[in-house]
Design an enzyme around this catalytic site. Structure first.
Site, PDB file in Angstrom:
ATOM      1  N   LYS A   1       0.836  -1.208   0.000  1.00 41.56           N
ATOM      2  CA  LYS A   1       0.000   0.000   0.000  1.00 41.56           C
ATOM      3  C   LYS A   1       0.874   1.264   0.000  1.00 41.56           C
ATOM      4  O   LYS A   1       0.655   2.175  -0.807  1.00 41.56           O
ATOM      5  CB  LYS A   1      -0.923  -0.009   1.229  1.00 41.56           C
ATOM      6  CG  LYS A   1      -1.869  -1.199   1.268  1.00 41.56           C
ATOM      7  CD  LYS A   1      -2.815  -1.125   2.441  1.00 41.56           C
ATOM      8  CE  LYS A   1      -2.091  -1.263   3.767  1.00 41.56           C
ATOM      9  NZ  LYS A   1      -1.452  -2.584   3.939  1.00 41.56           N
TER      10      LYS A   1
ATOM     11  N   HIS B   1       5.834 -38.207  15.879  1.00 42.25           N
ATOM     12  CA  HIS B   1       4.840 -37.134  15.745  1.00 42.25           C
ATOM     13  C   HIS B   1       4.847 -36.578  14.320  1.00 42.25           C
ATOM     14  O   HIS B   1       3.791 -36.459  13.676  1.00 42.25           O
ATOM     15  CB  HIS B   1       5.157 -36.037  16.763  1.00 42.25           C
ATOM     16  CG  HIS B   1       4.174 -34.907  16.757  1.00 42.25           C
ATOM     17  ND1 HIS B   1       3.179 -34.777  17.691  1.00 42.25           N
ATOM     18  CD2 HIS B   1       4.020 -33.847  15.919  1.00 42.25           C
ATOM     19  CE1 HIS B   1       2.473 -33.687  17.441  1.00 42.25           C
ATOM     20  NE2 HIS B   1       2.974 -33.103  16.360  1.00 42.25           N
ATOM     21  N   GLU B   2       6.041 -36.234  13.808  1.00 42.51           N
ATOM     22  CA  GLU B   2       6.120 -35.640  12.472  1.00 42.51           C
ATOM     23  C   GLU B   2       5.787 -36.674  11.402  1.00 42.51           C
ATOM     24  O   GLU B   2       5.189 -36.339  10.369  1.00 42.51           O
ATOM     25  CB  GLU B   2       7.522 -35.061  12.240  1.00 42.51           C
ATOM     26  CG  GLU B   2       7.913 -33.957  13.204  1.00 42.51           C
ATOM     27  CD  GLU B   2       6.930 -32.798  13.213  1.00 42.51           C
ATOM     28  OE1 GLU B   2       6.284 -32.551  12.167  1.00 42.51           O
ATOM     29  OE2 GLU B   2       6.791 -32.135  14.258  1.00 42.51           O
TER      30      GLU B   2
END
Length: 642
Positions: A236, A453-454
């Site tokens: 912007k 977990h991953e």
């Protein structure tokens, strides 16, 4: 031969003069005090003794209270007067006065002098008036110091406002920086990649100022104001800089906070002065960055009493933009990322006629932005910008600029002569996940839990149709996370319930894997739980995707709901919302557990490879799981009708 003189370490300051004057007054007080024994001061009895012995040649009386005595040449040769015979400063003969003393009774002293002159013991005497300026100045010194300190602090508080060195009388002047055709503004519309729609609308304003007849001949009027709205970093302010570089008219640039001051009435005064300057140089453009600092809705924060000064500033801005004396040749452009908090009177047509939404760039626009920021870099030949654009979904223009700079720093860290593809991938990982922490102490048991977990995330996402495609999985600690799975999410304009549910299921895959393998869970799934809770709450309360609640939303796009102390639903509905959110999350958790139980051997194999390599990629998953069941190419996805 150039003159390379080093600047002096000392700089002249006007306060040195004040310090010198104060030091001089202190010295005068010291020398005038009785703390030092002055040999020229004598008592009245000593003077009478000298007068009667004929050693006084002349006497001068000041203000009938103090007298100065001059000795004769013979008296100066007397050893008793040796202390005053020589000048104390220059060492020569002392021409007088030699003695000073106080007078108790002026009339009696005058009679004494007349008698001594008659008896030829005194040659001459005189009475004079004397004003002691040092005493007068010392008396006024405290007042002078107070005035000086007051002026100093008022000058500092004015913050250099306006011209004339920031004096207190200029504090109500506008702080806007003026850009004109003489200013060195190098940013143009060519430097603004993407944002085609926003550029077209803003460029039209510039074209109108350059060639107004093109529009007025058809009876059209240029908008009085344009409001740029969008997330942070989307360009912007850059777009406004391009307007300043392209426009051949005066361009006033300032921030919304420049109107704010501790003094009452200063904000409104600066608004008046800003528009006065703009009208004098019309046609002109005013750019106000972060306008929400002054344009926030009035009367909403009633508990704190409101901010009358800010509201007065806003009222003055509203009047200047569309009041009785408005000059139509002054165009206001403003930017904000919080359009929901702006006052409705500021947003209406006639003030900001156009609201230009500057959104995050899509894949095509990201490629253009990369090409702009890659220009100053030394990069390898044939660098694929399409690949870089695909690897950065959801990145703003500022994020992409940061990626390019970070890639250059990483390449320099590894002593490379050019920035290559891997440097950009490392830069994306660095920005998204944080810095690698390979020296973090992780026990073998914790490392296996992280790997499981991953691997759970990777396995579940590989088996689901609408889950984001996996790029790589790592158990190297990065930032605040102990491990991470990197995905390349599909850029969708609309999202269906099954797509959101698949994403939630893939997110819960990590905790589900811990449950399947270890039959217990840990605190490592905090970020996962936070993500799925937000998604589930959005499905239920915002998007109306829950059958129990039906087609209803509690989302307030105007942003006024934050001022309400009551929820927009009953307590019974709140209980229903909580239950439905829990049902959604638990359902996807159980779904992930079922998927992982079916593929437990592959899950453990993937976890073992992760522990060994620490980082695995998409090719490793294809080796273990085979081709993904739901492999949708980009072309097929584009052909799917809505």
């Amino acid at each position: 031969m150039s003159d390379n003189k080093k600047p002096s370490g000392l700089k002249f300051s006007p306060w040195w003069i004040s310090g010198a004057i104060i030091f001089m007054f202190i010295l005068l007080n010291i020398f005038n005090s009785n703390s030092f024994q002055d040999p020229t001061k004598i008592s009245s009895s000593k003077f009478d003794e000298l007068l009667n012995s004929g050693q006084i040649e002349k006497v001068i009386v000041f203000n009938k209270v103090q007298a100065e005595a001059y000795l004769t040449a013979a008296a100066l040769k007397d050893k008793a007067n040796s202390k005053v015979a020589k000048d104390p400063l220059f060492g020569g003969a002392n021409k007088g006065p030699h003695y000073t003393f106080e007078i108790a009774d002026a009339q009696n002293f005058e009679n004494k002098l007349i008698k001594a002159k008659t008896e030829s013991k005194l040659k001459d005497y005189d009475f004079k008036l004397k004003s002691d300026w040092s005493e007068v100045l010392v008396g006024f010194l405290p007042m002078i110091l107070l005035v000086g300190v007051w002026l100093y602090f008022m000058r500092r508080m004015s913050g250099g406002a306006g011209g004339g060195g920031g004096q207190i009388f200029n504090i109500g002047k506008s702080r806007a920086k003026l850009f004109d055709e003489k200013a060195e503004v190098k940013t143009t519309f060519k430097d603004v990649a993407g944002l085609e729609g926003a550029k077209e609308e803003v460029q039209e304003i510039v074209e109108f100022l350059k060639n107004p007849e093109k529009y007025t001949v058809l009876g059209g009027k240029i908008p009085k104001g344009a409001l740029l709205v969008g997330p942070p970093g989307t360009g912007k302010t850059l777009l406004a800089k391009a307007v300043a570089g392209e426009a051949k008219v005066p361009f006033f640039s300032l921030s919304g906070s420049d109107f704010v001051e501790m003094f009452v009435g200063v904000g409104a005064s600066r608004v008046r002065d800003l528009f006065k300057q703009a009208k004098e140089k019309s046609p002109s453009i005013i750019f106000i960055d972060e306008i929400d600092a002054v344009g926030r809705a009035r009367g909403k924060n009633s508990m704190s009493g409101g901010n009358d000064e800010r509201e007065n500033t806003l009222n003055q801005l509203l009047t200047e933009m569309d009041g009785f004396g408005t000059n139509t040749h002054v165009i206001v452009i403003a930017a904000t990322n919080r359009a929901d908090v702006l006052d409705k009177a500021l947003m209406r047509a006639g003030r900001f006629d156009r609201q230009i939404y500057v959104d995050l760039p899509d894949i095509r626009e990201r490629k253009e932005i990369f090409e702009v920021h890659l220009t100053p870099l030394k990069k390898v030949e044939g660098l694929d910008t399409d690949f870089l654009a695909k690897q950065t979904p959801g990145f703003s223009g500022a994020d992409i600029a940061n990626v390019c700079n970070e890639a250059a720093l990483i390449a320099a860290r590894h002593n490379k002569t050019a920035v290559d593809k891997q440097d950009f991938l490392d830069a994306v990982d660095r920005i998204v996940g944080g810095l690698e922490k390979k020296n973090k102490i992780v026990t073998p048991a914790e490392k296996r839990a992280i790997a499981v977990h991953e691997a759970g995330h990777a396995t579940v996402s590989w088996m689901l149709e609408h889950a984001a495609p996996l790029i790589k999985v790592t158990i190297v600690p990065r930032g605040q996370s102990l491990g991470a799975a990197w995905y390349l999410p599909e850029e969708r304009l609309i999202v269906r319930p099954d797509q959101m549910l698949d994403e939630m299921c893939a997110t819960m895959g990590g905790r589900a894997a811990e449950k399947v393998v270890f039959d217990t869970i840990s605190t490592g799934a905090l970020s996962d739980l936070e993500k799925v809770t937000k998604q589930a709450r959005a499905m239920v309360t915002i998007y109306g995707l829950n059958e129990k609640l039906g087609n209803i939303t509690y989302y307030d796009s105007s942003g006024q709901g934050e001022y309400n102390f009551n929820k927009p639903y009953s307590e019974d509905t709140a209980i229903t919302i909580d239950k439905e959110i829990s049902i959604l999350i638990e359902g996807q958790y159980q779904r992930a557990i079922e998927i992982l139980k079916e593929n437990k051997d592959k899950l453990l194999l993937l976890a073992d490879i992760l522990i060994e390599k620490e980082v695995i990629f998409k090719d490793d998953l294809e080796t273990i799981f085979g081709k993904r069941p739901y492999q949708i190419t980009a072309e097929e996805n584009m052909e799917t009708p809505l």
